[in-house]
Write a protein that holds these residues in place. Sequence first.
Motif, PDB file in Angstrom:
ATOM      1  N   GLY A  87       0.843  -1.189   0.000  1.00 33.07           N
ATOM      2  CA  GLY A  87       0.000   0.000   0.000  1.00 33.07           C
ATOM      3  C   GLY A  87       0.877   1.238   0.000  1.00 33.07           C
ATOM      4  N   ILE A  88       0.609   2.169  -0.916  1.00 39.60           N
ATOM      5  CA  ILE A  88       1.448   3.365  -1.040  1.00 39.60           C
ATOM      6  C   ILE A  88       0.576   4.615  -1.075  1.00 39.60           C
ATOM      7  N   ASP A  89       0.854   5.522  -0.158  1.00 40.07           N
ATOM      8  CA  ASP A  89       0.181   6.826  -0.102  1.00 40.07           C
ATOM      9  C   ASP A  89       1.131   7.838  -0.720  1.00 40.07           C
ATOM     10  N   VAL A  90       0.840   8.228  -1.950  1.00 38.96           N
ATOM     11  CA  VAL A  90       1.744   9.093  -2.710  1.00 38.96           C
ATOM     12  C   VAL A  90       1.343  10.557  -2.538  1.00 38.96           C
ATOM     13  N   GLY A  91       2.198  11.317  -1.881  1.00 38.67           N
ATOM     14  CA  GLY A  91       1.973  12.751  -1.760  1.00 38.67           C
ATOM     15  C   GLY A  91       2.735  13.490  -2.848  1.00 38.67           C
ATOM     16  N   ILE A  92       2.675  14.801  -2.823  1.00 38.94           N
ATOM     17  CA  ILE A  92       3.401  15.586  -3.816  1.00 38.94           C
ATOM     18  C   ILE A  92       4.905  15.466  -3.624  1.00 38.94           C
ATOM     19  N   SER A  93       5.351  15.390  -2.356  1.00 38.23           N
ATOM     20  CA  SER A  93       6.787  15.253  -2.105  1.00 38.23           C
ATOM     21  C   SER A  93       7.115  14.101  -1.160  1.00 38.23           C
ATOM     22  N   THR A  94       6.152  13.642  -0.393  1.00 38.90           N
ATOM     23  CA  THR A  94       6.385  12.575   0.581  1.00 38.90           C
ATOM     24  C   THR A  94       5.524  11.363   0.257  1.00 38.90           C
ATOM     25  N   THR A  95       6.128  10.198   0.261  1.00 45.32           N
ATOM     26  CA  THR A  95       5.408   8.945   0.008  1.00 45.32           C
ATOM     27  C   THR A  95       5.548   8.037   1.221  1.00 45.32           C
ATOM     28  N   LYS A  96       4.427   7.438   1.617  1.00 46.19           N
ATOM     29  CA  LYS A  96       4.410   6.492   2.737  1.00 46.19           C
ATOM     30  C   LYS A  96       4.035   5.128   2.191  1.00 46.19           C
ATOM     31  N   THR A 103      10.915  11.292   1.409  1.00 50.87           N
ATOM     32  CA  THR A 103      10.629  12.630   0.891  1.00 50.87           C
ATOM     33  C   THR A 103      11.577  12.924  -0.267  1.00 50.87           C
ATOM     34  N   ALA A 104      11.008  13.418  -1.353  1.00 46.20           N
ATOM     35  CA  ALA A 104      11.813  13.741  -2.539  1.00 46.20           C
ATOM     36  C   ALA A 104      11.227  14.975  -3.210  1.00 46.20           C
ATOM     37  N   ALA A 105      11.827  15.352  -4.337  1.00 53.28           N
ATOM     38  CA  ALA A 105      11.436  16.600  -4.995  1.00 53.28           C
ATOM     39  C   ALA A 105      10.101  16.510  -5.721  1.00 53.28           C
ATOM     40  N   ASP A 106       9.681  15.304  -6.093  1.00 54.38           N
ATOM     41  CA  ASP A 106       8.446  15.151  -6.850  1.00 54.38           C
ATOM     42  C   ASP A 106       7.826  13.799  -6.523  1.00 54.38           C
ATOM     43  N   PRO A 107       6.547  13.591  -6.849  1.00 53.99           N
ATOM     44  CA  PRO A 107       5.867  12.353  -6.464  1.00 53.99           C
ATOM     45  C   PRO A 107       6.442  11.092  -7.090  1.00 53.99           C
ATOM     46  N   ILE A 108       6.903  11.155  -8.327  1.00 56.77           N
ATOM     47  CA  ILE A 108       7.441   9.973  -8.987  1.00 56.77           C
ATOM     48  C   ILE A 108       8.739   9.524  -8.309  1.00 56.77           C
ATOM     49  N   THR A 109       9.646  10.469  -8.082  1.00 61.46           N
ATOM     50  CA  THR A 109      10.902  10.150  -7.392  1.00 61.46           C
ATOM     51  C   THR A 109      10.630   9.620  -6.000  1.00 61.46           C
ATOM     52  N   SER A 110       9.685  10.259  -5.309  1.00 61.66           N
ATOM     53  CA  SER A 110       9.323   9.843  -3.957  1.00 61.66           C
ATOM     54  C   SER A 110       8.753   8.434  -3.946  1.00 61.66           C
ATOM     55  N   LEU A 111       7.853   8.140  -4.897  1.00 63.92           N
ATOM     56  CA  LEU A 111       7.222   6.824  -4.979  1.00 63.92           C
ATOM     57  C   LEU A 111       8.249   5.723  -5.193  1.00 63.92           C
ATOM     58  N   ALA A 156      -2.097  10.377  -8.984  1.00 65.05           N
ATOM     59  CA  ALA A 156      -2.572  10.802 -10.312  1.00 65.05           C
ATOM     60  C   ALA A 156      -1.425  10.976 -11.299  1.00 65.05           C
ATOM     61  N   TYR A 157      -0.196  11.127 -10.798  1.00 67.07           N
ATOM     62  CA  TYR A 157       0.959  11.309 -11.675  1.00 67.07           C
ATOM     63  C   TYR A 157       1.540   9.972 -12.146  1.00 67.07           C
ATOM     64  N   VAL A 158       1.018   8.873 -11.594  1.00 66.44           N
ATOM     65  CA  VAL A 158       1.523   7.546 -11.950  1.00 66.44           C
ATOM     66  C   VAL A 158       0.540   6.911 -12.928  1.00 66.44           C
ATOM     67  N   ASN A 159       0.933   6.801 -14.188  1.00 72.36           N
ATOM     68  CA  ASN A 159       0.003   6.326 -15.215  1.00 72.36           C
ATOM     69  C   ASN A 159       0.338   4.939 -15.750  1.00 72.36           C
ATOM     70  N   LYS A 160       1.206   4.203 -15.022  1.00 71.48           N
ATOM     71  CA  LYS A 160       1.518   2.836 -15.440  1.00 71.48           C
ATOM     72  C   LYS A 160       1.787   1.995 -14.203  1.00 71.48           C
ATOM     73  N   ASP A 161       1.882   0.684 -14.411  1.00 71.85           N
ATOM     74  CA  ASP A 161       2.148  -0.218 -13.298  1.00 71.85           C
ATOM     75  C   ASP A 161       3.520   0.071 -12.692  1.00 71.85           C
ATOM     76  N   VAL A 162       3.611  -0.032 -11.382  1.00 73.97           N
ATOM     77  CA  VAL A 162       4.867   0.222 -10.682  1.00 73.97           C
ATOM     78  C   VAL A 162       5.796  -0.976 -10.831  1.00 73.97           C
ATOM     79  N   TYR A 163       6.965  -0.754 -11.412  1.00 72.57           N
ATOM     80  CA  TYR A 163       7.952  -1.807 -11.657  1.00 72.57           C
ATOM     81  C   TYR A 163       7.340  -3.001 -12.383  1.00 72.57           C
ATOM     82  N   GLY A 164       6.328  -2.770 -13.201  1.00 70.49           N
ATOM     83  CA  GLY A 164       5.702  -3.839 -13.960  1.00 70.49           C
ATOM     84  C   GLY A 164       4.799  -4.742 -13.144  1.00 70.49           C
ATOM     85  N   LEU A 165       4.582  -4.404 -11.867  1.00 71.13           N
ATOM     86  CA  LEU A 165       3.724  -5.210 -10.997  1.00 71.13           C
ATOM     87  C   LEU A 165       2.267  -4.797 -11.185  1.00 71.13           C
TER      88      LEU A 165
END
Length: 273
Positions: A6-15, A31-39, A68-77
Motif C-alpha cells: 500500500g502506497i500513499d503518494v503525496g506531492i513530495s512525501t510517500t508512505k 521525501t523527494a522533490a516530486d511524487p514519482i521520485t518519492s514513490l 494521479a501522476y503515476v500512469n503505469k504499473d509500478v515496476y511492472g507489478l
Amino acid sequence: MSIIIGIDVGISTTKIVGLRDGKPSAPTRITAADPITSLYGAFGKYLHDNGIKLQSVDHVMLTGVGAAYVNKDVYGLPTSRCDEFLADALGARYESHLDNAIVVSMGTGTSFVMCKEGATPKHIGGIGIGGGTLQGLSRIMLNTSDIKQVSAMAMQGDIRHINLLIGDISAQPLPGLPMEATASIFARAHNDAPKEDIAAGIIAMVLQSIGSAAVLAAQGTGCHDMVLIGNLSLLPQCKEIFPPLEKLYGVRFHIPKYSEYCTAIGAALAYKG
C-alpha cells in the motif's frame, strides 16, 4: 509469501507499508522533490530494508494526490488505485479498532470521513486548515517551514501570551465554557511577541480549529469518537490541545499507533484479490 504493498503518494512525501497475511508491517516514508521520485524511492527502500524480492509482491495499491501522476504499473507489478477517503477510513478503522467514528485526516488540509459499521465510509466535508497552514504561517512569521523546528520552539512558548481565554474576559465561567477555554485566537499577541509564543499560537490555532471542525462535522451522525491520522497527529502538542476539547464537547480523540501511515495501510487493505 505474497505481499500487498500500500502506497500513499503525496506531492513530495510517500508512505509505504506491506500487508502480509492481512497484517501491515514495517511502514516507512521517503521525501523527494516530486511524487514519482518519492514513490520509486520509497518502494525501493522498502524492498531493500525488508529483504523483499520484487517477485514476492503480489499487488501494489496506490492512493493519495500524487497517485494521479503515476500512469503505469509500478515496476511492472499489477497496480491498482484506491480512493483516498476510503483508504483513510479503512486504515483508521484497522488501527483504532473502532467501527463507528469520524476519521480526521490531517494533511495539507483536513478531511472528515464518517465510518459506521455495516455502511460504506462517507466523506462528510473538510477544512482548508492543516499542515500546509502551519508551514505557511510559520514561513511568514518565523522564517521557517520546518514543522519539527516549530514544534520544538512552541514547547518553550506560552499560549497565554497569545490567546485570549474566557477567564480573561469574564469573572465567572460562561454556560458550557470553562475559564481556560479559548475566547479568541491570537487576540493577546503583540508585535514584539517572542518566536516561541508565536509558534505555540500557530500550532494551537491549527489543532484547535481542526478539533472544533471535527466536532461540528460529527453533529447529527451519532459518532462521538474521532480518529486522528496524518502527519500532524505526531505533534506532541496534540496531547495538550485535544484533551480539553474532549472535556468541552463530550467526545474522544484517538491517535492510533501508526497514525501517520493509516492511509497507506488502508490502501493495502482495500485490495480485494
